[in-house]
Design a protein around this motif. Structure first.
Motif, PDB file in Angstrom:
ATOM      1  N   TYR A  42      -8.202 -40.696  12.915  1.00  0.00           N
ATOM      2  CA  TYR A  42      -7.268 -39.685  12.293  1.00  0.00           C
ATOM      3  C   TYR A  42      -7.495 -39.393  10.748  1.00  0.00           C
ATOM      4  O   TYR A  42      -8.545 -39.635  10.530  1.00  0.00           O
ATOM      5  CB  TYR A  42      -5.666 -40.406  12.284  1.00  0.00           C
ATOM      6  CG  TYR A  42      -5.202 -40.735  13.783  1.00  0.00           C
ATOM      7  CD1 TYR A  42      -4.888 -39.802  14.742  1.00  0.00           C
ATOM      8  CD2 TYR A  42      -5.208 -42.175  14.170  1.00  0.00           C
ATOM      9  CE1 TYR A  42      -4.617 -39.845  16.020  1.00  0.00           C
ATOM     10  CE2 TYR A  42      -4.971 -42.481  15.358  1.00  0.00           C
ATOM     11  CZ  TYR A  42      -4.385 -41.430  16.480  1.00  0.00           C
ATOM     12  OH  TYR A  42      -4.168 -41.750  17.608  1.00  0.00           O
TER      13      TYR A  42
ATOM     14  N   SER B 101      -3.430 -31.544  15.875  1.00  0.00           N
ATOM     15  CA  SER B 101      -3.194 -31.990  14.697  1.00  0.00           C
ATOM     16  C   SER B 101      -2.783 -33.542  14.895  1.00  0.00           C
ATOM     17  O   SER B 101      -3.068 -34.450  13.911  1.00  0.00           O
ATOM     18  CB  SER B 101      -1.751 -31.291  14.158  1.00  0.00           C
ATOM     19  OG  SER B 101      -2.264 -29.981  13.756  1.00  0.00           O
ATOM     20  N   GLU B 102      -2.174 -33.670  16.021  1.00  0.00           N
ATOM     21  CA  GLU B 102      -1.764 -35.202  16.398  1.00  0.00           C
ATOM     22  C   GLU B 102      -3.243 -36.036  16.780  1.00  0.00           C
ATOM     23  O   GLU B 102      -3.194 -37.289  16.823  1.00  0.00           O
ATOM     24  CB  GLU B 102      -0.749 -35.387  17.370  1.00  0.00           C
ATOM     25  CG  GLU B 102       0.651 -35.082  16.848  1.00  0.00           C
ATOM     26  CD  GLU B 102       1.891 -35.750  17.408  1.00  0.00           C
ATOM     27  OE1 GLU B 102       1.568 -37.202  17.571  1.00  0.00           O
ATOM     28  OE2 GLU B 102       2.759 -35.409  17.457  1.00  0.00           O
TER      29      GLU B 102
ATOM     30  N   PRO C  92      -1.060 -39.120  13.542  1.00  0.00           N
ATOM     31  CA  PRO C  92      -0.378 -39.409  14.877  1.00  0.00           C
ATOM     32  C   PRO C  92       0.847 -39.581  14.808  1.00  0.00           C
ATOM     33  O   PRO C  92       1.538 -40.694  14.614  1.00  0.00           O
ATOM     34  CB  PRO C  92      -1.101 -40.757  15.152  1.00  0.00           C
ATOM     35  CG  PRO C  92      -1.447 -41.380  13.541  1.00  0.00           C
ATOM     36  CD  PRO C  92      -1.748 -40.099  12.919  1.00  0.00           C
ATOM     37  N   LEU C  93       1.748 -38.377  14.757  1.00  0.00           N
ATOM     38  CA  LEU C  93       3.120 -38.356  14.581  1.00  0.00           C
ATOM     39  C   LEU C  93       3.805 -39.220  15.494  1.00  0.00           C
ATOM     40  O   LEU C  93       4.535 -39.806  15.504  1.00  0.00           O
ATOM     41  CB  LEU C  93       3.458 -37.051  14.351  1.00  0.00           C
ATOM     42  CG  LEU C  93       5.205 -36.775  14.215  1.00  0.00           C
ATOM     43  CD1 LEU C  93       5.405 -37.355  12.792  1.00  0.00           C
ATOM     44  CD2 LEU C  93       5.318 -35.314  14.317  1.00  0.00           C
ATOM     45  N   THR C  94       3.445 -39.043  16.829  1.00  0.00           N
ATOM     46  CA  THR C  94       4.041 -39.774  17.929  1.00  0.00           C
ATOM     47  C   THR C  94       3.843 -41.288  18.166  1.00  0.00           C
ATOM     48  O   THR C  94       4.868 -41.861  17.985  1.00  0.00           O
ATOM     49  CB  THR C  94       3.425 -39.308  19.271  1.00  0.00           C
ATOM     50  OG1 THR C  94       3.608 -37.699  19.566  1.00  0.00           O
ATOM     51  CG2 THR C  94       4.093 -39.885  20.447  1.00  0.00           C
TER      52      THR C  94
ATOM     53  N   GLY D 292      -4.035 -43.221  21.129  1.00  0.00           N
ATOM     54  CA  GLY D 292      -3.337 -42.073  21.167  1.00  0.00           C
ATOM     55  C   GLY D 292      -3.388 -41.767  22.918  1.00  0.00           C
ATOM     56  O   GLY D 292      -2.713 -40.873  23.117  1.00  0.00           O
TER      57      GLY D 292
ATOM     58  N   THR E 154       2.160 -35.867  23.583  1.00  0.00           N
ATOM     59  CA  THR E 154       2.900 -36.162  22.007  1.00  0.00           C
ATOM     60  C   THR E 154       4.184 -35.663  22.420  1.00  0.00           C
ATOM     61  O   THR E 154       4.706 -34.714  23.124  1.00  0.00           O
ATOM     62  CB  THR E 154       2.126 -35.272  21.051  1.00  0.00           C
ATOM     63  OG1 THR E 154       2.468 -33.735  20.977  1.00  0.00           O
ATOM     64  CG2 THR E 154       0.485 -35.696  20.953  1.00  0.00           C
TER      65      THR E 154
END
Length: 226
Positions: free
Chosen positions: A7, A51-52, A57-59, A82, A161
């Motif tokens: 990331y 982007s994720e 890694p927002l999720t 991920g 995500t």
């Protein structure tokens, strides 16, 4: 920092987003406002996805408590984490070779083929000022929107995500509405020719080709909006 930390790689976010967006643009070549809206939704989905995938890694961040308790040996900071389906189904080995990832590759490729076939036929029809009703347009009325949705669904299987899971049904509704607006324009331009075409050809889901024996008759009323 682990060696396979995947990331904060914003260069890869930009590079991969640009590759897929430009690739799709080369097949679609949006001209009208409706074209740009459809393409813009697809571009937003792709940017959110990568982007994720390579940025932040927002999720994983939101699910870190639940994932940490269910998979205590899982290193959430690695790129492979991920691939959530790999973890949730308990598959071992390279996540790029699991069944859903392989299926996602097929769907993504099929979506781009749909975009290309649709653009090729539509471009020829526009040059000749006629209705596009051959090839893939003889099976579905909106193959470009179907192509976008197929690609996005493929990516959901590959890298789900929270944001893209929310975006996908919203974009499906948006594409359905754009298709309705597009059909009004086509009816205004081609009149009864388009009405007859809409009665024969479904909007998004192609009908199975009738067999040689006992074919099922199509309904006599209205256009199929499946």
């Amino acid at each position: 920092m682990p060696e396979d930390y995947g990331y904060n790689l914003w260069f890869l976010v930009i590079l991969n987003s640009a590759i897929f967006i430009i690739f799709a643009f080369s097949f679609v070549k949006p001209r009208t406002k409706l074209d740009w809206r459809g393409f813009g939704g697809f571009a937003a989905f792709i940017i959110a996805l990568f982007s994720e995938m390579y940025g932040f890694p927002l999720t994983i961040y939101f699910l870190s408590g639940w994932l940490g308790s269910r998979f205590p040996d899982l290193n959430l900071l690695t790129h492979n984490s991920g691939h959530l389906w790999q973890d949730l189904f308990g598959w071992q080995g390279d996540p790029h070779l699991n069944p859903l990832h392989l299926l996602s590759n097929v769907l993504i490729a099929a979506g781009f083929i749909l975009l290309y076939q649709a653009w090729r036929i539509l471009y020829a029809a526009q040059r000749e000022n006629r209705l596009a009703a051959t090839g893939i347009y003889a099976r579905v009325r909106h193959p470009q929107y179907l192509g976008f949705l197929t690609i996005m669904f493929g990516f959901l299987l590959q890298w789900p995500t929270l944001l893209t899971l929310i975006m996908f049904p919203i974009l499906a509704v948006v594409y359905h509405r754009l298709a309705k607006h597009e059909e009004k324009d086509m009816t205004a331009e081609f009149g009864d020719e388009y009405r007859d075409y809409a009665r024969r050809v479904p909007a998004f889901i192609p009908r199975p080709r009738p067999g040689k024996t006992n074919p099922r008759p199509t309904g006599p009323h209205g256009s199929d909006t499946r």
